[in-house]
Design an enzyme around this catalytic site. Structure first.
Site, short mmCIF file in Angstrom:
data_model
loop_
_atom_site.label_atom_id
_atom_site.label_comp_id
_atom_site.label_asym_id
_atom_site.label_seq_id
_atom_site.Cartn_x
_atom_site.Cartn_y
_atom_site.Cartn_z
N ASP A 189 -1.46 52.60 -29.32
CA ASP A 189 -1.17 52.08 -28.03
C ASP A 189 0.14 51.72 -27.64
OD1 ASP A 189 -1.53 51.05 -25.22
OD2 ASP A 189 -3.32 50.00 -25.62
N ARG A 214 -11.44 70.09 -13.69
CA ARG A 214 -11.97 69.46 -14.86
C ARG A 214 -11.35 69.91 -16.06
NH1 ARG A 214 -16.25 70.37 -17.45
NH2 ARG A 214 -17.47 70.14 -15.75
N LYS A 253 0.59 51.11 -16.29
CA LYS A 253 1.49 50.32 -16.13
C LYS A 253 2.79 50.61 -16.08
CE LYS A 253 -2.55 48.19 -17.14
NZ LYS A 253 -2.75 48.13 -18.56
C1 LIG Z 1 -4.25 48.16 -19.03
C2 LIG Z 1 -4.18 48.47 -20.70
C3 LIG Z 1 -5.15 49.36 -21.21
C4 LIG Z 1 -6.24 50.14 -20.57
O1 LIG Z 1 -5.63 50.91 -19.57
P1 LIG Z 1 -6.40 51.08 -18.08
O2 LIG Z 1 -5.67 52.27 -17.42
O3 LIG Z 1 -6.59 49.72 -17.14
O4 LIG Z 1 -7.79 51.57 -18.20
C5 LIG Z 1 -5.34 49.68 -22.50
N1 LIG Z 1 -4.21 49.08 -23.43
C6 LIG Z 1 -3.14 48.24 -22.63
C7 LIG Z 1 -2.33 47.67 -23.74
C8 LIG Z 1 -3.20 47.97 -21.44
O5 LIG Z 1 -2.33 46.96 -20.81
#
Ligand SMILES: *Cc1c(COP(=O)(O)O)cnc(C)c1O
Length: 384
Positions: free
Chosen positions: A175, A51, A200
């Site tokens: 983000d 962890r 992604k």
């Molecule tokens: C998918 C996504 C998230 C969340 O991520 P996870 O890996 O699904 O927890 C956050 N921000 C954006 C822009 C996303 O496309």
């Protein structure tokens, strides 16, 4: 050559990566272990419990730091776990200014989990940084930015937000999931924290759920590492390995995502049965100038509204698509189509969705790296 001097297309492959210490394996092995032998209490080689740290995760974290031009990387069990760690920097009473047009899961985490613990969120249109200043008060601590926004593809001027935040001593987190470091480098623009859903584009093959934070400041990195270890939502060794493997081709995949994205956005914009296409590469996109300044290209995410269409018309198109798979998520090599109002953004109330333009007829495409002609033919038969 110092690794920091490498170009992006080399950092994706070599950034932070050294041959494994045990046998010189060129690819970091999957250290599928929870614990490590110690010679005497505390006598270990930097790894005591997985962890806290795991060598495969370390390799991923160093790669993440390298590609985002940051000093420190942290890998989490999901993108939301990474966001969760950032908000845990705050205390009850603190306020966050967040982009109003953002990932539905981020909205749900903010509203339904963290508001319970006394943290307040204001959701604001950040396309005009001056408007944002009015929302800042003594409790404001963090600005949460998503750009391009999801699913409306608005572009937020990161530099302008950083300028405002510095004056008010606020943290800025971006983000960077949609853009990836191939398109924009928020840390270079003065941002404090870059966050990714590596699920992604970074992973890129729709086979992992992983999150990331990248930081420059050592004190902030220590705080976030403390939270990562104390809360425990870490990225496992197998997922670290797969994400590292994905990152190695990020630059070549992104180049094709951008080419195909441009071709499809142009095709849709010229189609008589399409009402509106949202893609920042168009000259008449409201934030095109900011996009040109801030990004290296315009990406493969596109949203559109069929002409005069209702919820049913949009669904009909989506159901007819054959190469574009109807699915949540984005950023993989295969093309996906989604219906934000009922899928990714269903956790945002309908009135809120309408305010930001997420109509029931909006369709979102994650354009993959298949042959452009096949993708256009698929859209052609579906739109009719
Ligand atoms: C998918 C996504 C998230 C969340 O991520 P996870 O890996 O699904 O927890 C956050 N921000 C954006 C822009 C996303 O496309």
């Amino acid at each position: 050559m110092s690794e920091k001097k490498l170009k992006f297309n080399s950092k994706t492959i070599h950034g932070g990566q050294k041959p494994d210490l045990a046998y010189g394996a060129v690819i970091p092995p999957i250290y599928q272990t929870s614990t490590y032998a110690q010679t005497t209490p505390g006598g270990h080689k930097g790894y005591a419990y997985s962890r806290s740290a795991n060598p495969t995760r370390t390799a991923l974290e160093q790669s993440l730091a390298s590609i985002e031009n940051g000093n420190y990387g942290l890998a989490f069990a999901s993108g939301l776990a990474a966001i969760d760690a950032v908000i845990k920097l705050l205390n009850p009473g603190d306020e966050v200014l967040s982009t109003n047009d953002l990932y539905g899961g981020s909205y749900r985490l903010f509203k339904q989990i963290f508001e319970k613990y006394g943290i307040k969120f204001q959701f604001v249109d950040m396309q005009n940084a001056n408007q944002l200043e009015k929302c800042i008060n003594d409790s404001t601590k963090l600005i949460w930015v998503e750009t391009p926004t999801n699913p409306m593809m608005n572009i937020i001027d990161i530099k302008a937000i950083v300028h405002l935040a510095k004056r008010h001593h606020l943290l800025v987190a971006v983000d960077n999931t949609f853009a990836t470091p191939y398109l924009q480098l928020p840390l270079d623009l003065g941002v404090d924290i870059v966050m990714h859903s590596a699920t992604k584009y970074l992973g890129g093959h729709s086979d992992v759920v992983v999150g990331a934070l990248i930081i420059n400041d050592s004190k902030l990195a220590d705080q976030l590492y403390f939270i990562q270890n104390a809360s425990g939502a870490v990225c496992g060794p197998m997922d670290s390995f797969l994400t590292l493997r994905g990152i190695k081709t990020l630059h070549v995949r992104m180049q094709r995502h951008c080419e195909n994205g441009k071709a499809i956005a142009t095709y849709l914009a010229n189609h008589p049965k399409i009402e509106k296409v949202y893609w920042p590469g168009f000259e008449d996109h409201p934030n095109h100038e900011v996009a040109k300044r801030q990004m290296n290209d315009f990406g493969g995410m596109i949203s559109f509204i069929p002409k005069g269409s209702s919820f049913e018309d949009a669904i009909k198109i989506i159901e007819k698509l054959k190469i574009f798979t109807l699915a949540e998520s984005l950023g993989g090599v295969e093309s996906l189509a989604g219906h934000p109002a009922s899928m990714t953004h269903a956790s945002i109330p309908k009135e809120e969705r309408k305010k930001i333009g997420v109509l029931d007829s909006l369709i979102r495409l994650s354009v993959g790296i298949e042959d452009e002609a096949d993708l256009i033919a698929d859209l052609e038969q579906a739109i009719g």
